[in-house]
Design an enzyme around this catalytic site. Structure first.
Site, PDB file in Angstrom:
ATOM      1  CG  HIS A  41      56.598 117.725  -5.204  1.00  0.00           C
ATOM      2  ND1 HIS A  41      56.629 116.669  -6.080  1.00  0.00           N
ATOM      3  CD2 HIS A  41      55.695 118.607  -5.700  1.00  0.00           C
ATOM      4  CE1 HIS A  41      55.781 116.901  -7.074  1.00  0.00           C
ATOM      5  NE2 HIS A  41      55.204 118.067  -6.853  1.00  0.00           N
ATOM      6  N   GLY A  44      59.368 120.408  -0.040  1.00  0.00           N
ATOM      7  CA  GLY A  44      58.331 121.409   0.123  1.00  0.00           C
ATOM      8  C   GLY A  44      58.322 122.472  -0.956  1.00  0.00           C
ATOM      9  CE  LYS A  55      66.218 133.263  -4.186  1.00  0.00           C
ATOM     10  NZ  LYS A  55      64.819 132.885  -4.398  1.00  0.00           N
ATOM     11  CB  ALA A 186      61.319 138.721  -0.597  1.00  0.00           C
ATOM     12  CB  ILE A 187      57.433 136.495  -3.452  1.00  0.00           C
ATOM     13  CG1 ILE A 187      57.871 135.454  -2.413  1.00  0.00           C
ATOM     14  CG2 ILE A 187      56.824 135.799  -4.665  1.00  0.00           C
ATOM     15  CD1 ILE A 187      56.739 134.662  -1.816  1.00  0.00           C
ATOM     16  CB  ILE A 274      49.177 140.259  -1.728  1.00  0.00           C
ATOM     17  CG1 ILE A 274      48.171 139.101  -1.784  1.00  0.00           C
ATOM     18  CG2 ILE A 274      49.112 141.115  -2.971  1.00  0.00           C
ATOM     19  CD1 ILE A 274      46.749 139.546  -1.597  1.00  0.00           C
ATOM     20  CG  HIS A 448      91.977 145.535  -0.742  1.00  0.00           C
ATOM     21  ND1 HIS A 448      90.996 146.455  -1.034  1.00  0.00           N
ATOM     22  CD2 HIS A 448      92.971 145.710  -1.650  1.00  0.00           C
ATOM     23  CE1 HIS A 448      91.380 147.176  -2.068  1.00  0.00           C
ATOM     24  NE2 HIS A 448      92.578 146.749  -2.470  1.00  0.00           N
TER      25      HIS A 448
END
Length: 469
Positions: A41, A44, A55, A186-187, A274, A448
């Protein structure tokens, strides 16, 4: 993916992920006749089975979290529910849309795309095999961008049923009741966050003594407390053993490395997260001078391998295993080939982002790494509870931490946890790229009300000048 008869090119790229397709487009922009070979694909793993679709799933989880906390914002609703199949389908549709977008960009830039499996085959030659037919391509420059795949734990090899890799975890048909996530990088944390928010009882197991071991220790500690508050169980400094799989569950024993203590647990699903292994097999590397260390190809700061004319970028070239690293590496590599004299890749300025709840983002040295390097430090921290925008959003949990060289004022590292920090870390990345000191950051006006004001306040705090704490 369309092909054309041409067989001789200026540059050949093997792999169409965020490293490969960016390399091909940049090569075309520089007037090089580029060929891209992709066996599966375009886009990737990142675009099809990683960064983007996860996400999309996490966005659905965020919405689910908001719907279940409506009273906090003055709303009420009955019979709140979700359609898991629709959640998954939205994620897959987005991935397909972006993959088609990459195909369009390659056509637009007149990159020749070959659909098939590539292999190095002698001097300046690559063969492409598809359905039994083989074509030979030649070019003086060949870039390897074949990426990496998930590392499997013996006894916990993904089986598509109860033991999942990232692929199976992204297309569930049901939400597990009891889910084990092995690995807290992270994963692992992103999947844990998604499934916990969607109703699973999640347990995270980490071999090291803290979760998110690459992050600053204070970030890891805060994240653990936040995850446990959400209902997750977290077990660190643990080893897996006695793994047994049935048609309905996975049973295993957890042994704590800090004590002679073991616990047997049963889960209906397990996600293994892992680490990764570089895709170096079956590329023909054995006939080259390329050096492979721990499944990754050794390169210099411009992507050059030990074999003249062959380059490597992205996950196959080692950590950090991030799409934006691969894309930037691709540009540097191609520009060096074209003789533009780019700056070599500086991995110290590559930001890392984890899209769990709360989000995590960082760049540069952690506090412990900076101390180990011998720096005299000035450290500033500012909590989100002191920020008006974070409170107004209902997201007061988190903080921003900045680490400076006390002698020079150089920004050594920045670490953030909380709402939208993945969108804000680029401010600190720019600061490090421009070699900004605390003086410039202090004189920068932050709008702000925004959460980005915590960035300014953390800099001020490092020098005893914070206003709102």
């Amino acid at each position: 993916m369309a092909t054309v008869p041409a067989t001789s090119f200026d540059i050949i790229i093997i792999g169409g992920g965020p490293g490969g397709y960016v390399a091909a487009i940049r090569a075309a922009q520089l007037g090089l006749n580029a060929a891209l070979i992709e066996r599966e694909h375009l886009g990737g793993i990142c675009l099809n089975w990683g960064c983007i679709p996860t996400k999309a799933l996490l966005r659905s989880a965020d919405i689910n979290h908001l719907l279940t906390t409506l009273p906090d914002y003055g709303f009420s609703a009955d019979n709140i529910k979700f359609d898991l199949a629709a959640v998954v389908q939205r994620s897959r549709t987005i991935a397909k849309q972006l993959s088609a977008g990459v195909q369009h960009l390659l056509r637009k830039n007149k990159v020749t795309v070959f659909d098939g499996t590539a292999k190095l085959a002698g001097a300046n030659t690559v063969t492409v095999e598809k359905s039994g037919a083989t074509k030979a391509l030649t070019a003086p420059h060949i870039i390897l961008a074949t990426g990496a795949r998930a590392r499997a734990i013996p006894g916990l090899e993904p089986n598509g049923k109860h033991i999942w890799s990232y692929k199976e975890a992204m297309v569930p048909t049901t939400v597990p009741k009891h889910l084990l996530v092995v690995g807290s990088g992270a994963i692992g944390c992103e999947f844990a966050s998604f499934y916990q928010t969607m109703g699973a009882q999640v347990t995270i197991v980490e071999m090291q003594d803290r979760i998110l071991p690459l992050e600053d220790t204070e970030i890891s500690t805060f994240a653990r407390a936040a995850f446990e508050k959400q209902g997750m169980r977290i077990i660190t400094a643990a080893q897996l053993s006695a793994i047994k799989t049935t048609d309905t569950a996975v049973t295993l024993t957890l042994t704590l490395t800090t004590a002679a203590k073991a616990e047997t647990l049963t889960f209906d699903h397990v996600i293994s997260a892992i680490g990764i292994i570089g895709n170096t097999e079956n590329l023909g590397l054995e006939s080259t001078k390329i050096i492979v260390e721990k499944t990754h190809i050794k390169i210099d700061g411009f992507g050059r391998t030990a074999h003249p004319g062959i380059y490597a970028i992205g996950d196959i070239a080692g950590p950090p295993w991030l799409a934006h690293k691969a894309s930037h590496e691709a540009v540097i590599c191609v520009e060096a080939i074209a003789g533009l004299n780019p700056h070599p890749l500086n991995t110290a300025n590559i930001p890392g982002c984890t899209y769990c709840r709360p989000q995590i983002a960082s760049v540069g040295l952690t506090e412990s790494a900076a101390r180990a390097a011998g720096y005299d430090l000035k450290i500033g921290k500012f909590p989100f509870i002191g920020n008006g925008k974070a409170i107004a959003l209902g997201e007061p949990e988190g903080f921003t931490k900045t680490i400076f060289d006390a002698k020079t004022g150089a920004l050594l590292g920045a670490h953030m946890i909380g709402a939208e920090v993945t969108e804000m870390i680029q401010g600190f990345v720019i600061a490090r790229t421009l070699e900004t000191t605390e003086a410039e950051l202090m004189h920068t006006i932050f709008p702000h009300p925004t959460i980005s004001e915590t960035m300014h306040e953390s800099v001020l705090a490092a020098y005893g000048r914070a206003i709102h704490i």
